[in-house]
Enzyme design. Sequence first.
Site, PDB file in Angstrom:
ATOM      1  N   GLU A 179      24.579   2.348  22.003  1.00 37.89           N
ATOM      2  CA  GLU A 179      25.947   2.365  21.457  1.00 37.89           C
ATOM      3  C   GLU A 179      26.107   3.504  20.435  1.00 37.89           C
ATOM      4  OE1 GLU A 179      26.830  -0.991  18.933  1.00 37.89           O
ATOM      5  OE2 GLU A 179      28.999  -0.698  19.123  1.00 37.89           O
ATOM      6  N   LYS A 236      35.028  -1.105  23.725  1.00 37.67           N
ATOM      7  CA  LYS A 236      34.487  -2.331  23.127  1.00 37.67           C
ATOM      8  C   LYS A 236      35.645  -3.263  22.786  1.00 37.67           C
ATOM      9  CE  LYS A 236      31.404  -3.506  19.255  1.00 37.67           C
ATOM     10  NZ  LYS A 236      30.408  -2.874  18.364  1.00 37.67           N
ATOM     11  N   CYS A 295      27.870  -3.842  22.836  1.00 37.73           N
ATOM     12  CA  CYS A 295      27.197  -4.579  21.751  1.00 37.73           C
ATOM     13  C   CYS A 295      27.691  -5.996  21.472  1.00 37.73           C
ATOM     14  CB  CYS A 295      27.197  -3.750  20.475  1.00 37.73           C
ATOM     15  SG  CYS A 295      26.027  -4.449  19.265  1.00 37.73           S
TER      16      CYS A 295
HETATM   17  N1  LIG Z   1      27.265  -2.894  16.890  1.00 36.88           N
HETATM   18  C1  LIG Z   1      27.559  -4.176  16.842  1.00 36.88           C
HETATM   19  O1  LIG Z   1      28.536  -4.631  17.405  1.00 36.88           O
HETATM   20  N2  LIG Z   1      26.727  -4.937  16.105  1.00 36.88           N
HETATM   21  C2  LIG Z   1      27.025  -6.272  15.731  1.00 36.88           C
HETATM   22  C3  LIG Z   1      25.825  -7.075  15.537  1.00 36.88           C
HETATM   23  C4  LIG Z   1      25.378  -7.768  16.754  1.00 36.88           C
HETATM   24  O2  LIG Z   1      26.169  -7.991  17.667  1.00 36.88           O
HETATM   25  O3  LIG Z   1      24.211  -8.127  16.824  1.00 36.88           O
END
Ligand SMILES: NC(=O)NCCC(=O)O
Length: 391
Positions: free
Chosen positions: A119, A196, A233
């Site tokens: 990401e 996203k 993510c």
């Molecule tokens: N980049 C992101 O969405 N991180 C959030 C933390 C997670 O989903 O573990």
Amino acid sequence: MAGAGFESLERCLEKHLPLADLQEVKRILYGKETRKLDLPSRAFEAASKGDFELQGYAFQAVAEQQRRPRTVRMGLVQNRTPPPRGHPVVKQITALHRRIEAIVEVAAMCGVNIICFQEAWTMPFAFCTREKLPWTEFAESAEDGPTTKFCQELARKHDMVVVSPILERDTEHGDILWNTAMVISNSGAILGKTRKNHIPRVGDFNESTYYMEGNLGHPVFQTQFGRIAVNICYGRHHPLNWLMYSINGAEVIFNPSATIGALSESLWPIEARNAAIANHCFTCAINRVGEEFFPNEFTSGDGKKAHRDFGYFYGSSYVAAPDGSRTPGLSRNRDGLLVTELDLNLCRQVNDIWGFKGRSQEMEFTVLKSMNVLSRTGKNLRSYPMCKLMS
Ligand SMILES: NC(=O)NCCC(=O)O
């Protein structure tokens, strides 16, 4: 919480368990054993020279009478992001281009057909700082920014589909920012993009300060090597997100991520694997590696002292299959390339055995109907993005 000193769960189990116990533990935690891929020795040499890990595994499917095996190779890349202090933005982006270029060269030696990066791979994960400059300067046009051009070159050179998650600046529509993944065909043409659609508001993941929830639904991209989707993510915590990509036809769903040990490491081995089982598809979970320090201190809004580091990005990228089997993870502390060979026929084979997907679709129909989203004829009144297949 372990940092770089704890290499991986797999190494720990292998080091401490007697062989018979290890086999049983692996059977339970990893499902049917994946075969080690016989990758070329020059690929291992290049990986060692470039100081990154290379692992390769194959998933098996049963031979069918009416369909030939649909065997494809995926490449997952996890990497550190060089320390940002003092370096101009363009220099940092260029350094990451060079790093990824070297890893993709090795992927090509291993016959990879589709490669996916982590990401926001062109930047430090600076959203913890809540500062705008210089971090928003890492955003680029998804269609003709330097990173997309770079990925188009890679795709053409290596005949490889490239999935490139970046911070997007949408200059055509009010200059706003998105967390986007570009999907580039092996011909070098842009197949499309996905954004996203769930944004974390947890811990130091202050991402809603920077960009908006995606507005592109759950697109699936028809590539020469199968139908793919990208669940970026935080989207992996939302079962309906995986479900929509799968109902829209995805055979492989990538989950490029950036997440830290204190927050999510115990969830990591479960979520993408569960999604592969529940949706009869392959899932590819990718996480960045190492620590990132920022020039100015920030607080985490938890009463603790201000600090300059985000926490430990634990890598551990892996692939899970619809039958619940999964590869071992890449390490927690090194850059790496995970090559996996999949027979996409396994998706339908498992669907025919367990049949969750039919149930899910039926369920969705019932839920939407009870929400008055569907008319009595089943026509979708809110033009819910049910079947957006891009080619
Ligand atoms: N980049 C992101 O969405 N991180 C959030 C933390 C997670 O989903 O573990």
